[in-house]
Design a protein around this motif. Structure first.
Motif, PDB file in Angstrom:
ATOM      1  N   ILE A 161       0.592  -1.455  -0.285  1.00 50.31           N
ATOM      2  CA  ILE A 161      -0.086   0.116  -0.001  1.00 50.31           C
ATOM      3  C   ILE A 161       1.242   1.547  -0.307  1.00 50.31           C
ATOM      4  CG2 ILE A 161      -1.991   0.996   1.362  1.00 50.31           C
ATOM      5  CD1 ILE A 161      -2.825  -1.075   2.970  1.00 50.31           C
ATOM      6  N   ALA A 162       1.714   1.249   0.764  1.00 51.59           N
ATOM      7  CA  ALA A 162       2.704   2.666   1.066  1.00 51.59           C
ATOM      8  C   ALA A 162       3.479   2.454  -0.649  1.00 51.59           C
ATOM      9  CB  ALA A 162       4.126   1.813   2.172  1.00 51.59           C
ATOM     10  N   MET A 163       3.957   1.530  -1.255  1.00 55.63           N
ATOM     11  CA  MET A 163       4.332   1.763  -2.451  1.00 55.63           C
ATOM     12  C   MET A 163       3.543   1.945  -3.244  1.00 55.63           C
ATOM     13  SD  MET A 163       6.558  -2.154  -2.550  1.00 55.63           S
ATOM     14  CE  MET A 163       7.065  -2.697  -1.564  1.00 55.63           C
ATOM     15  N   VAL A 164       2.446   2.109  -3.487  1.00 52.19           N
ATOM     16  CA  VAL A 164       1.459   2.615  -4.159  1.00 52.19           C
ATOM     17  C   VAL A 164       1.287   4.659  -3.701  1.00 52.19           C
ATOM     18  CG1 VAL A 164       0.690   1.219  -5.155  1.00 52.19           C
ATOM     19  CG2 VAL A 164      -0.784   1.925  -3.649  1.00 52.19           C
ATOM     20  N   GLY A 165       1.588   4.671  -2.364  1.00 48.25           N
ATOM     21  CA  GLY A 165       1.834   6.008  -1.856  1.00 48.25           C
ATOM     22  C   GLY A 165       0.668   6.074  -1.129  1.00 48.25           C
ATOM     23  N   GLY A 166       0.042   4.928  -0.716  1.00 52.18           N
ATOM     24  CA  GLY A 166      -0.619   4.455   0.063  1.00 52.18           C
ATOM     25  C   GLY A 166      -0.494   5.323   1.787  1.00 52.18           C
ATOM     26  N   THR A 167      -1.241   5.915   2.326  1.00 48.12           N
ATOM     27  CA  THR A 167      -1.231   6.970   4.150  1.00 48.12           C
ATOM     28  C   THR A 167      -2.472   6.377   4.875  1.00 48.12           C
ATOM     29  OG1 THR A 167      -2.141   8.694   3.523  1.00 48.12           O
ATOM     30  CG2 THR A 167       0.257   8.561   2.180  1.00 48.12           C
ATOM     31  N   ALA A 168      -2.482   7.239   6.133  1.00 50.01           N
ATOM     32  CA  ALA A 168      -3.733   6.646   6.955  1.00 50.01           C
ATOM     33  C   ALA A 168      -4.642   7.459   5.805  1.00 50.01           C
ATOM     34  CB  ALA A 168      -3.229   7.035   7.893  1.00 50.01           C
ATOM     35  N   ASP A 169      -4.579   8.966   5.482  1.00 51.60           N
ATOM     36  CA  ASP A 169      -5.307   9.734   4.441  1.00 51.60           C
ATOM     37  C   ASP A 169      -5.941   8.596   3.137  1.00 51.60           C
ATOM     38  OD1 ASP A 169      -5.287  11.202   6.323  1.00 51.60           O
ATOM     39  OD2 ASP A 169      -3.363  12.799   5.358  1.00 51.60           O
ATOM     40  N   ILE A 180      -9.011   2.248   1.100  1.00 57.73           N
ATOM     41  CA  ILE A 180      -8.374   1.290   0.798  1.00 57.73           C
ATOM     42  C   ILE A 180     -10.293   0.303   0.226  1.00 57.73           C
ATOM     43  CG2 ILE A 180      -7.460  -0.209   2.407  1.00 57.73           C
ATOM     44  CD1 ILE A 180      -6.266  -1.439  -0.001  1.00 57.73           C
ATOM     45  N   GLN A 181     -10.425   0.275  -0.909  1.00 61.03           N
ATOM     46  CA  GLN A 181     -11.686  -0.669  -1.783  1.00 61.03           C
ATOM     47  C   GLN A 181     -10.891  -2.119  -1.469  1.00 61.03           C
ATOM     48  OE1 GLN A 181     -14.888   1.131  -2.860  1.00 61.03           O
ATOM     49  NE2 GLN A 181     -15.611  -0.436  -4.532  1.00 61.03           N
ATOM     50  N   VAL A 182     -11.237  -2.676  -0.407  1.00 59.91           N
ATOM     51  CA  VAL A 182     -10.931  -4.315  -0.906  1.00 59.91           C
ATOM     52  C   VAL A 182     -11.901  -5.006  -1.768  1.00 59.91           C
ATOM     53  CG1 VAL A 182     -10.082  -6.383   0.614  1.00 59.91           C
ATOM     54  CG2 VAL A 182      -9.678  -3.902   1.277  1.00 59.91           C
ATOM     55  N   ASP A 199      -9.153   5.858  -3.216  1.00 57.57           N
ATOM     56  CA  ASP A 199      -8.454   5.734  -3.879  1.00 57.57           C
ATOM     57  C   ASP A 199      -6.873   4.635  -4.059  1.00 57.57           C
ATOM     58  OD1 ASP A 199      -8.312   5.941  -1.377  1.00 57.57           O
ATOM     59  OD2 ASP A 199      -6.429   8.009  -1.535  1.00 57.57           O
ATOM     60  N   ILE A 200      -7.306   3.701  -3.455  1.00 57.16           N
ATOM     61  CA  ILE A 200      -6.666   2.263  -4.354  1.00 57.16           C
ATOM     62  C   ILE A 200      -7.959   1.429  -3.888  1.00 57.16           C
ATOM     63  CG2 ILE A 200      -4.897   1.038  -2.957  1.00 57.16           C
ATOM     64  CD1 ILE A 200      -4.184   3.196  -1.221  1.00 57.16           C
ATOM     65  N   LEU A 201      -7.925   0.261  -5.203  1.00 58.37           N
ATOM     66  CA  LEU A 201      -8.741  -0.319  -4.923  1.00 58.37           C
ATOM     67  C   LEU A 201      -7.792  -2.035  -5.336  1.00 58.37           C
ATOM     68  CD1 LEU A 201     -11.793  -1.892  -6.262  1.00 58.37           C
ATOM     69  CD2 LEU A 201     -10.721  -1.466  -8.774  1.00 58.37           C
ATOM     70  N   ALA A 202      -8.129  -3.082  -3.671  1.00 59.59           N
ATOM     71  CA  ALA A 202      -7.454  -4.444  -4.364  1.00 59.59           C
ATOM     72  C   ALA A 202      -8.582  -5.236  -5.124  1.00 59.59           C
ATOM     73  CB  ALA A 202      -7.134  -4.487  -2.822  1.00 59.59           C
ATOM     74  N   CYS A 203      -7.949  -6.162  -5.984  1.00 56.75           N
ATOM     75  CA  CYS A 203      -9.146  -6.450  -6.267  1.00 56.75           C
ATOM     76  C   CYS A 203      -8.149  -7.941  -7.307  1.00 56.75           C
ATOM     77  CB  CYS A 203      -9.796  -6.693  -6.809  1.00 56.75           C
ATOM     78  SG  CYS A 203      -9.687  -5.534  -8.323  1.00 56.75           S
ATOM     79  N   PRO A 245     -11.377   9.580  -8.368  1.00 56.45           N
ATOM     80  CA  PRO A 245     -10.286   9.722  -7.114  1.00 56.45           C
ATOM     81  C   PRO A 245      -9.376   8.890  -6.906  1.00 56.45           C
ATOM     82  CG  PRO A 245     -11.925  10.019  -5.356  1.00 56.45           C
ATOM     83  CD  PRO A 245     -12.082   9.961  -6.712  1.00 56.45           C
ATOM     84  N   ILE A 246     -10.018   7.673  -8.237  1.00 53.98           N
ATOM     85  CA  ILE A 246      -8.288   6.672  -7.518  1.00 53.98           C
ATOM     86  C   ILE A 246      -7.393   6.997  -8.155  1.00 53.98           C
ATOM     87  CG2 ILE A 246      -9.756   5.446  -9.787  1.00 53.98           C
ATOM     88  CD1 ILE A 246      -9.555   2.763  -8.024  1.00 53.98           C
ATOM     89  N   SER A 247      -6.636   5.944  -7.050  1.00 56.79           N
ATOM     90  CA  SER A 247      -4.886   6.565  -8.089  1.00 56.79           C
ATOM     91  C   SER A 247      -4.201   5.789  -8.157  1.00 56.79           C
ATOM     92  CB  SER A 247      -4.634   7.401  -6.963  1.00 56.79           C
ATOM     93  OG  SER A 247      -4.112   6.779  -6.071  1.00 56.79           O
ATOM     94  N   ALA A 248      -4.986   4.735  -7.878  1.00 52.82           N
ATOM     95  CA  ALA A 248      -3.503   3.372  -7.079  1.00 52.82           C
ATOM     96  C   ALA A 248      -4.973   0.950  -7.488  1.00 52.82           C
ATOM     97  CB  ALA A 248      -2.819   2.874  -6.139  1.00 52.82           C
ATOM     98  N   CYS A 249      -4.346   0.940  -8.141  1.00 53.80           N
ATOM     99  CA  CYS A 249      -4.805  -0.956  -8.372  1.00 53.80           C
ATOM    100  C   CYS A 249      -3.809  -2.365  -7.205  1.00 53.80           C
ATOM    101  CB  CYS A 249      -5.497  -0.828  -9.075  1.00 53.80           C
ATOM    102  SG  CYS A 249      -6.959  -2.535  -9.445  1.00 53.80           S
ATOM    103  N   ILE A 250      -3.948  -3.062  -6.763  1.00 50.81           N
ATOM    104  CA  ILE A 250      -3.375  -3.799  -6.103  1.00 50.81           C
ATOM    105  C   ILE A 250      -4.134  -5.245  -6.273  1.00 50.81           C
ATOM    106  CG2 ILE A 250      -2.616  -4.840  -4.213  1.00 50.81           C
ATOM    107  CD1 ILE A 250      -2.290  -2.321  -3.008  1.00 50.81           C
ATOM    108  N   CYS A 251      -3.257  -5.913  -7.651  1.00 47.70           N
ATOM    109  CA  CYS A 251      -4.045  -7.141  -7.501  1.00 47.70           C
ATOM    110  C   CYS A 251      -3.295  -7.954  -7.955  1.00 47.70           C
ATOM    111  CB  CYS A 251      -4.455  -6.302  -9.889  1.00 47.70           C
ATOM    112  SG  CYS A 251      -5.605  -5.240 -10.126  1.00 47.70           S
ATOM    113  N   GLY A 252      -3.542  -9.000  -7.423  1.00 49.54           N
ATOM    114  CA  GLY A 252      -3.589 -10.925  -7.276  1.00 49.54           C
ATOM    115  C   GLY A 252      -4.106 -11.713  -7.542  1.00 49.54           C
TER     116      GLY A 252
END
Length: 438
Positions: free
Chosen positions: A120-128, A131-133, A178-182, A206-213
Motif C-alpha cells: 500500500i505504501a508502494m502505491v502512495g497509500g497513507t493513513a489518509d 482502500i476498497q477491498v 483511491d486504492i482498489l484491491a482485487c 479519485p482512484i490512484s492505484a490498483c493492487i491486483c493479484g
C-alpha cells in the motif's frame, strides 16, 4: 517515501538482512522440527537436524514439502501450535483435492498485515487513503489479507468483497476510493461497468492505484487496467499455504516484486533436477517461512515459475525481487508435445486492440490429437456483424498464435460479454481431454 515505509527493514544492508534471515530461519526450522511430525520425519530420514543449518546455503540440503503433504496432514497435522494459540484458520477451496488448512497466531496475522501494508505504501497509500477491498472474504486469503494491510497503514477500509459490481462502482465514486484491491479480471470488469454506468473512472473518480493479484495478468492487461482506471498498477504475490497476499509486492519502478525477505526466504530450483539455480535464471519458486509461528514451512514448492532479480532498485529498497510469474509447473499445457502456458496465449491476445482481455481455452481430443479452441470476445465498439473483417481478424490472431506457440489453435470469436465474467479467479482453461482432469 510514503508514510508506512519501514526503512530499518526495507532498506537494510544486504549483509545485515542475510544475518537476520539466518537467525530467523534457524528458529523457524527448530519450530517446525520440534512441533510438526512431517518435518521431524523428513529431516530424520535425510539425517539432518536444524543444527545442520549453519549458513543460508545449507538450506539446499533439506527436503522439500509440497501441497499434497498439507492435504495429507488435513486438518491440523501441519500446525506447530495448539488451538489456544490459533487466532484464525484459512483453507483452500479443495476443488482439486483435499483442502489445505493453514493456521495463524495473533503474531502471524500482525506480520501479514505489515507485509501487505508495504505494498500500500508502494502505491502512495497513507493513513489518509481509502482502500476498497474487492477480493473475496472468507477462507480465501485475499480479502482479509488486504484488509489487514489497510488497517496496518491506518487507511479507511471499505470491505466490499466481490460481487454486486454496480454497487462497487457507486461506492468507489461516493466514498472517494483511491486504492482498489482485487483480481485483475475483476478490476477490468469494474472499469467496464463504470463506463457502462456513464462514468470515466480515470477522470470522474479519485482512484490512484490498483493492487491486483491471485491470477496472472499480461503486460497489456495491466496497462489496460491502468489506462481505464487511471491508476498505478501494483502486482501482489502470495499464496494461502505461505501466508496470503503480501509475500512480494511491486513498487513504482515496475521491475519485479520485492520479496518481504525478513519474513520469507526464496530459492529458484530446476523443477526436473531439483537443483538450486543462480539468481536471474527461470525456474520454480521455493519458499521457506522465517517468522510463521503456527504453520511454518521449510522449502515449500510453490509450482510458480519465476526468477529472482538481484539488482539494486531505484526505490531504495534492498529486498530482492521476483519477476512476474511466467506460469506454473503444474498448469503448463502440453499440446501435441509443445509446452504452453496460458499466460503466453494471453500475451498474444492482448496485443490485438480489437479483442477484449476476456478469453477461455478449451482443450479436447480429436482422434489421437489434442485440439485447442480459443474463445475470445471483440471489444464493444468492434463491428461484429462485418463477416469479412471478422474472418480477417480470426486469421491474423491464429497466425500470431501459431508463430508464438508453435501449435495450431482454432479461434472462435464471440460477441462482447459472452464469456462468463469472474468476480474471483478467472477460469481460463477448460481441459476436456480424455484422461485429463484439471
Amino acid at each position: 517515501m510514503p508514510q508506512y515505509h519501514q526503512p530499518e527493514i526495507e532498506t537494510m544492508p544486504r549483509d545485515e538482512l542475510r544475518a537476520l534471515q539466518l537467525e530467523r530461519m534457524r528458529e523457524s526450522m527448530r519450530n517446525a522440527y520440534d512441533n510438526v511430525a512431517v518435518f521431524r520425519e523428513r529431516f530424520d530420514e535425510a539425517g539432518l537436524t536444524p543444527d545442520d543449518l549453519t549458513c543460508l546455503e545449507d538450506l539446499a540440503k533439506f527436503p522439500f514439502v509440497v501441497k499434497q503433504d498439507m492435504r495429507d496432514a488435513y486438518p491440523f497435522g501441519m500446525f506447530a501450535r495448539g488451538n489456544e494459540d490459533v487466532a484464525r484458520i484459512h483453507a483452500s477451496s479443495g476443488t482439486t483435492g483435499q483442502a489445505t488448512v493453514v493456521g495463524h497466531t495473533a503474531t502471524d496475522l500482525e506480520n501479514w498485515g505489515d507485509c501487505f501494508a508495504r505494498g500500500i505504501a508502494m502505491v502512495g497509500g497513507t493513513a489518509d487513503s481509502t482502500i476498497q477491498v474487492s477480493y473475496g472474504y472468507g477462507l480465501f486469503t485475499g480479502g482479509l489479507g488486504a484488509h489487514a494491510g489497510g488497517e496496518a497503514v491506518g487507511c479507511t477500509v471499505i470491505p466490499t468483497s466481490s460481487g454486486n459490481t454496480k454497487r462497487q462502482v457507486q461506492m468507489m465514486k461516493d466514498c472517494n476510493t483511491d486504492i482498489l484491491a482485487c483480481t485483475p479480471s475483476y478490476a477490468l470488469l469494474i472499469a467496464d461497468t463504470a463506463r457502462e454506468m456513464g462514468y470515466d473512472p480515470a477522470v470522474d473518480f479519485p482512484i490512484s492505484a490498483c493492487i491486483c493479484g491471485a491470477e496472472p495478468a499480461s503486460e497489456n492487461m495491466r496497462q489496460e487496467i491502468a489506462d481505464k482506471l487511471g491508476v498505478q498498477y501494483c502486482d501482489v504475490y502470495g499464496l494461502s499455504e505461505i501466508m496470503g497476499p503480501g509475500v512480494a509486492m511491486e513498487c513504482a519502478e515496475r521491475g519485479g516484486l520485492h520479496i518481504a525477505e525478513d519474513h520469507f526466504y526464496c530459492e529458484i530450483i530446476d523443477p526436473d533436477t531439483l537443483e538450486v539455480l543462480p539468481d536471474g535464471e527461470w525456474g520454480e519458486l521455493v519458499i521457506t517461512t522465517l517468522t510463521r509461528e503456527c504453520s511454518p514451512l521449510v522449502r515449500y514448492r510453490t509450482r510458480d515459475v519465476t526468477r529472482i532479480v538481484d539488482e539494486p532498485c531505484a526505490c531504495g529498497r534492498t529486498h530482492r525481487k521476483i519477476d512476474r510469474l511466467r506460469g506454473r509447473t503444474d498448469d503448463m499445457l502440453i499440446i501435441r508435445g509443445v509446452n504452453v502456458f496460458p499466460s503466453q496465449i494471453e500475451q498474444v491476445i492482448t496485443g490485438f486492440p480489437e479483442i477484449a482481455a476476456q478469453y477461455q481455452i478449451i482443450l479436447t481430443t480429436k482422434g489421437a490429437l489434442d485440439h485447442v479452441e480459443l474463445q475470445v470476445e471483440t471489444v464493444p465498439e468492434y463491428a461484429f456483424d462485418e463477416v469479412r473483417k471478422l474472418e480477417e481478424l480470426k486469421g491474423r490472431l491464429a497466425a500470431e498464435l501459431k508463430s508464438n506457440l508453435q501449435v495450431s489453435v482454432e479461434i472462435k470469436i464471440v460477441e462482447p460479454k459472452t464469456i462468463e465474467r469472474s468476480m474471483g479467479k478467472a477460469k481460463r482453461v477448460i481441459d476436456l481431454r480424455e484422461g485429463m482432469q484439471r
